[in-house]
Design a protein around this motif. Structure first.
Motif, PDB file in Angstrom:
ATOM      1  N   LEU A 119       9.522  15.997  -8.416  1.00 21.59           N
ATOM      2  CA  LEU A 119      10.766  15.289  -8.697  1.00 21.59           C
ATOM      3  C   LEU A 119      10.533  13.890  -9.254  1.00 21.59           C
ATOM      4  O   LEU A 119      11.188  13.480 -10.203  1.00 21.59           O
ATOM      5  CB  LEU A 119      11.597  15.194  -7.408  1.00 21.59           C
ATOM      6  CG  LEU A 119      11.934  16.527  -6.728  1.00 21.59           C
ATOM      7  CD1 LEU A 119      12.500  16.286  -5.337  1.00 21.59           C
ATOM      8  CD2 LEU A 119      12.907  17.325  -7.579  1.00 21.59           C
ATOM      9  N   ASN A 120       9.629  13.163  -8.642  1.00 18.77           N
ATOM     10  CA  ASN A 120       9.305  11.790  -9.058  1.00 18.77           C
ATOM     11  C   ASN A 120       7.864  11.478  -8.693  1.00 18.77           C
ATOM     12  O   ASN A 120       7.303  12.085  -7.785  1.00 18.77           O
ATOM     13  CB  ASN A 120      10.191  10.754  -8.361  1.00 18.77           C
ATOM     14  CG  ASN A 120      11.569  10.596  -8.952  1.00 18.77           C
ATOM     15  OD1 ASN A 120      12.567  10.916  -8.317  1.00 18.77           O
ATOM     16  ND2 ASN A 120      11.645  10.083 -10.169  1.00 18.77           N
ATOM     17  N   VAL A 121       7.316  10.504  -9.384  1.00 18.51           N
ATOM     18  CA  VAL A 121       6.068   9.873  -8.959  1.00 18.51           C
ATOM     19  C   VAL A 121       6.387   8.395  -8.772  1.00 18.51           C
ATOM     20  O   VAL A 121       6.595   7.658  -9.739  1.00 18.51           O
ATOM     21  CB  VAL A 121       4.933  10.058  -9.982  1.00 18.51           C
ATOM     22  CG1 VAL A 121       3.669   9.365  -9.480  1.00 18.51           C
ATOM     23  CG2 VAL A 121       4.664  11.537 -10.231  1.00 18.51           C
ATOM     24  N   ILE A 122       6.477   7.994  -7.517  1.00 19.01           N
ATOM     25  CA  ILE A 122       6.797   6.613  -7.184  1.00 19.01           C
ATOM     26  C   ILE A 122       5.555   5.749  -7.352  1.00 19.01           C
ATOM     27  O   ILE A 122       4.457   6.121  -6.935  1.00 19.01           O
ATOM     28  CB  ILE A 122       7.302   6.504  -5.727  1.00 19.01           C
ATOM     29  CG1 ILE A 122       8.531   7.390  -5.509  1.00 19.01           C
ATOM     30  CG2 ILE A 122       7.591   5.050  -5.359  1.00 19.01           C
ATOM     31  CD1 ILE A 122       9.723   7.036  -6.333  1.00 19.01           C
ATOM     32  N   THR A 123       5.719   4.604  -7.971  1.00 19.34           N
ATOM     33  CA  THR A 123       4.654   3.602  -8.029  1.00 19.34           C
ATOM     34  C   THR A 123       4.965   2.522  -7.007  1.00 19.34           C
ATOM     35  O   THR A 123       5.980   1.821  -7.117  1.00 19.34           O
ATOM     36  CB  THR A 123       4.554   2.970  -9.425  1.00 19.34           C
ATOM     37  OG1 THR A 123       4.249   3.990 -10.388  1.00 19.34           O
ATOM     38  CG2 THR A 123       3.459   1.913  -9.459  1.00 19.34           C
ATOM     39  N   TRP A 124       4.119   2.434  -5.989  1.00 16.98           N
ATOM     40  CA  TRP A 124       4.256   1.357  -5.012  1.00 16.98           C
ATOM     41  C   TRP A 124       3.440   0.172  -5.519  1.00 16.98           C
ATOM     42  O   TRP A 124       2.213   0.207  -5.527  1.00 16.98           O
ATOM     43  CB  TRP A 124       3.773   1.830  -3.641  1.00 16.98           C
ATOM     44  CG  TRP A 124       3.599   0.722  -2.629  1.00 16.98           C
ATOM     45  CD1 TRP A 124       4.258  -0.464  -2.575  1.00 16.98           C
ATOM     46  CD2 TRP A 124       2.684   0.705  -1.520  1.00 16.98           C
ATOM     47  NE1 TRP A 124       3.824  -1.219  -1.516  1.00 16.98           N
ATOM     48  CE2 TRP A 124       2.865  -0.533  -0.856  1.00 16.98           C
ATOM     49  CE3 TRP A 124       1.748   1.621  -1.036  1.00 16.98           C
ATOM     50  CZ2 TRP A 124       2.118  -0.867   0.272  1.00 16.98           C
ATOM     51  CZ3 TRP A 124       1.017   1.277   0.088  1.00 16.98           C
ATOM     52  CH2 TRP A 124       1.201   0.051   0.742  1.00 16.98           C
ATOM     53  N   ALA A 125       4.144  -0.850  -5.971  1.00 18.01           N
ATOM     54  CA  ALA A 125       3.504  -2.063  -6.484  1.00 18.01           C
ATOM     55  C   ALA A 125       3.376  -3.063  -5.341  1.00 18.01           C
ATOM     56  O   ALA A 125       4.375  -3.581  -4.838  1.00 18.01           O
ATOM     57  CB  ALA A 125       4.331  -2.650  -7.623  1.00 18.01           C
ATOM     58  N   LYS A 126       2.150  -3.322  -4.925  1.00 17.06           N
ATOM     59  CA  LYS A 126       1.917  -4.206  -3.788  1.00 17.06           C
ATOM     60  C   LYS A 126       2.055  -5.664  -4.216  1.00 17.06           C
ATOM     61  O   LYS A 126       1.457  -6.096  -5.199  1.00 17.06           O
ATOM     62  CB  LYS A 126       0.525  -3.957  -3.207  1.00 17.06           C
ATOM     63  CG  LYS A 126       0.313  -2.529  -2.748  1.00 17.06           C
ATOM     64  CD  LYS A 126      -1.105  -2.303  -2.258  1.00 17.06           C
ATOM     65  CE  LYS A 126      -1.351  -0.846  -1.937  1.00 17.06           C
ATOM     66  NZ  LYS A 126      -2.731  -0.594  -1.472  1.00 17.06           N
ATOM     67  N   SER A 127       2.833  -6.402  -3.442  1.00 15.80           N
ATOM     68  CA  SER A 127       3.054  -7.807  -3.793  1.00 15.80           C
ATOM     69  C   SER A 127       1.916  -8.714  -3.330  1.00 15.80           C
ATOM     70  O   SER A 127       1.856  -9.886  -3.718  1.00 15.80           O
ATOM     71  CB  SER A 127       4.382  -8.287  -3.193  1.00 15.80           C
ATOM     72  OG  SER A 127       4.382  -8.116  -1.785  1.00 15.80           O
ATOM     73  N   ASN A 128       1.006  -8.194  -2.501  1.00 11.42           N
ATOM     74  CA  ASN A 128      -0.101  -9.001  -1.991  1.00 11.42           C
ATOM     75  C   ASN A 128      -1.422  -8.232  -2.024  1.00 11.42           C
ATOM     76  O   ASN A 128      -2.094  -8.087  -0.990  1.00 11.42           O
ATOM     77  CB  ASN A 128       0.200  -9.473  -0.572  1.00 11.42           C
ATOM     78  CG  ASN A 128       0.469  -8.301   0.384  1.00 11.42           C
ATOM     79  OD1 ASN A 128       0.718  -7.176  -0.058  1.00 11.42           O
ATOM     80  ND2 ASN A 128       0.410  -8.565   1.674  1.00 11.42           N
ATOM     81  N   PRO A 129      -1.842  -7.728  -3.186  1.00 14.46           N
ATOM     82  CA  PRO A 129      -3.080  -6.934  -3.236  1.00 14.46           C
ATOM     83  C   PRO A 129      -4.317  -7.814  -3.059  1.00 14.46           C
ATOM     84  O   PRO A 129      -4.293  -9.007  -3.391  1.00 14.46           O
ATOM     85  CB  PRO A 129      -3.045  -6.337  -4.644  1.00 14.46           C
ATOM     86  CG  PRO A 129      -2.318  -7.358  -5.452  1.00 14.46           C
ATOM     87  CD  PRO A 129      -1.247  -7.890  -4.532  1.00 14.46           C
ATOM     88  N   PRO A 130      -5.416  -7.231  -2.544  1.00 15.56           N
ATOM     89  CA  PRO A 130      -6.662  -8.004  -2.461  1.00 15.56           C
ATOM     90  C   PRO A 130      -7.212  -8.242  -3.857  1.00 15.56           C
ATOM     91  O   PRO A 130      -7.004  -7.432  -4.766  1.00 15.56           O
ATOM     92  CB  PRO A 130      -7.586  -7.097  -1.647  1.00 15.56           C
ATOM     93  CG  PRO A 130      -7.059  -5.716  -1.881  1.00 15.56           C
ATOM     94  CD  PRO A 130      -5.570  -5.870  -2.007  1.00 15.56           C
ATOM     95  N   PRO A 131      -7.909  -9.366  -4.064  1.00 16.92           N
ATOM     96  CA  PRO A 131      -8.436  -9.665  -5.398  1.00 16.92           C
ATOM     97  C   PRO A 131      -9.593  -8.751  -5.775  1.00 16.92           C
ATOM     98  O   PRO A 131     -10.238  -8.153  -4.916  1.00 16.92           O
ATOM     99  CB  PRO A 131      -8.921 -11.114  -5.261  1.00 16.92           C
ATOM    100  CG  PRO A 131      -9.246 -11.272  -3.804  1.00 16.92           C
ATOM    101  CD  PRO A 131      -8.232 -10.432  -3.088  1.00 16.92           C
ATOM    102  N   ASN A 132      -9.832  -8.645  -7.062  1.00 17.77           N
ATOM    103  CA  ASN A 132     -10.975  -7.890  -7.582  1.00 17.77           C
ATOM    104  C   ASN A 132     -12.159  -8.851  -7.680  1.00 17.77           C
ATOM    105  O   ASN A 132     -12.208  -9.707  -8.569  1.00 17.77           O
ATOM    106  CB  ASN A 132     -10.626  -7.312  -8.947  1.00 17.77           C
ATOM    107  CG  ASN A 132     -11.761  -6.499  -9.541  1.00 17.77           C
ATOM    108  OD1 ASN A 132     -12.913  -6.670  -9.175  1.00 17.77           O
ATOM    109  ND2 ASN A 132     -11.431  -5.619 -10.448  1.00 17.77           N
ATOM    110  N   ILE A 133     -13.100  -8.717  -6.751  1.00 19.26           N
ATOM    111  CA  ILE A 133     -14.177  -9.702  -6.687  1.00 19.26           C
ATOM    112  C   ILE A 133     -15.211  -9.519  -7.797  1.00 19.26           C
ATOM    113  O   ILE A 133     -15.977 -10.432  -8.084  1.00 19.26           O
ATOM    114  CB  ILE A 133     -14.859  -9.695  -5.305  1.00 19.26           C
ATOM    115  CG1 ILE A 133     -15.456  -8.323  -4.992  1.00 19.26           C
ATOM    116  CG2 ILE A 133     -13.880 -10.106  -4.227  1.00 19.26           C
ATOM    117  CD1 ILE A 133     -16.240  -8.297  -3.694  1.00 19.26           C
TER     118      ILE A 133
END
Length: 294
Positions: A119-133
Motif C-alpha cells: 500500500l505504501n512505503v513510509i520514509t521515517w526521516a529522523k530529526s536527530n540522526p547520528p553523524p557520519n564519522i
C-alpha cells in the motif's frame, strides 16, 4: 490448537501478552487471526562497523540475533517468517515492516511473491540522526516502513480522517518526521534497535480500531505493545532474547501506574489528538470479546 504454549507474561486486563521464544517456531503452534502485524525483523547489519552515540564512537553490532546464519539467505529467512505471519492475519488485516536498505528490498520482493498488496512505503526521516564519522558519504537519517495488506480484493482499515486531523487538516503523506527514542522511553532499559513510541502510535492509530489484536513477531522491548495498550488495542509479542522479554514485562508493569500512563499519552502528540476525538482512548481496556487461546 495452542500446543503447550505458556505466556511469559499476561497483563491483568489480558490486553498485553508476551511469549519467550522464536517466532518461526511459535507462530506455527497456535491458531489465531490478528487485525494488524508490526514487524521489526533483524536488519543483519551487525558487521563490526562503528557509529556515534551520545558523542562517543560505538560499535554497530546489536547482538547474535542480528547476524545471519551462514546456512540461510536473507530471502529465505524473510519468506519463512512472512509466510507464517500471513497465516495469522485476518482477510482485511495488514502488516507493517520496518527496515533499511540492508533488508527492505528483500522484504518487498517477498511480500509480492506471497501475494500481499503493498500500500505504501513510509520514509521515517529522523530529526536527530547520528553523524557520519567517515565523511565519505551522506548521513544515514531514514528508515523505511512497508505497509501491505493481506488480500488484493479485501479492503484494509485506514482511518483517513484521523490521520488528516493529526496532520493539521491535510492529507497525511508517506514521509514522517520523528526523532529517535527519547530518554523517557528508556526508563526500564533500552533495546539496541528500539523504535520510538511516536512511530508505533501513528501506525496503530492509522490502521486499527478499538480492541483490535496486534501481533509483533520480533517484539524486542515491546514498544508495539505499549503503544497498542495506550491506544486501546490488544497485543501479542514474541521475543527470542530473555533479556528483552524481561524488559517488555517491566515496561508494561510501569504502564499500570496511572501517572506514568497519562504522562506518556501527553507526550505522544498523535495520541493526544486522537484522544480528543475518540472517548474510548480515555478509558482502560476492559473486555473486547475474543481472546488468545493461551
Amino acid at each position: 490448537m495452542s500446543a503447550n504454549i505458556i505466556p511469559y507474561f499476561k497483563s491483568n486486563d489480558r490486553a498485553f501478552t508476551i511469549l519467550h521464544g522464536d517466532c518461526t517456531d511459535l507462530l506455527s503452534r497456535f491458531d489465531f487471526k490478528f487485525d494488524l502485524i508490526f514487524a521489526d525483523p533483524p536488519y543483519f547489519l551487525s558487521n563490526g562497523g562503528i557509529s556515534v552515540h551520545a558523542g562517543k564512537i560505538v560499535c554497530v553490532n546489536k547482538g547474535e540475533w542480528d547476524k545471519l546464519d551462514s546456512t540461510w539467505s536473507i530471502d529465505e529467512f524473510n519468506k519463512l517468517w512472512l509466510t507464517l505471519c500471513r497465516n495469522k492475519l485476518k482477510e482485511n488485516g495488514s502488516i507493517w515492516i520496518s527496515g533499511t536498505y540492508h533488508n527492505i528490498f528483500s522484504v518487498a520482493k517477498t511480500l509480492t511473491e506471497l501475494d500481499f498488496k503493498i500500500l505504501n512505503v513510509i520514509t521515517w526521516a529522523k530529526s536527530n540522526p547520528p553523524p557520519n564519522i567517515s565523511r565519505r558519504y551522506f548521513t544515514h537519517s531514514t528508515e523505511f516502513i512497508i505497509w501491505a495488506r493481506k488480500s488484493s480484493k479485501t479492503p484494509h482499515k485506514y482511518n483517513y480522517e484521523l490521520m488528516r486531523m493529526i496532520n493539521g487538516g491535510k492529507q497525511m503523506t508517506d514521509v514522517w518526521r520523528f526523532p529517535a527514542i527519547a530518554r523517557w522511553e528508556k526508563s526500564c532499559g533500552k533495546h539496541p534497535t528500539q523504535k520510538p513510541l511516536s512511530v508505533l502510535t501513528r501506525i496503530i492509530l492509522a490502521s486499527t480500531s478499538a480492541g483490535d489484536w496486534i501481533l509483533d513477531p520480533f517484539a524486542g522491548s515491546s514498544t508495539t505493545g505499549i503503544a497498542a495498550n495506550l491506544c486501546g488495542r490488544r497485543y501479542l509479542g514474541i521475543e527470542k532474547e530473555l533479556e528483552y522479554v524481561n524488559l517488555s514485562y517491566f515496561r508494561r508493569i510501569e504502564l499500570d501506574n496511572e501517572g506514568i500512563r497519562s504522562s506518556y499519552a501527553r507526550k505522544l502528540s498523535d495520541l493526544h489528538i486522537a484522544t480528543e476525538r475518540e472517548s474510548f482512548l480515555r478509558e482502560p481496556i476492559t473486555d473486547y470479546g475474543v481472546d488468545l487461546p493461551f
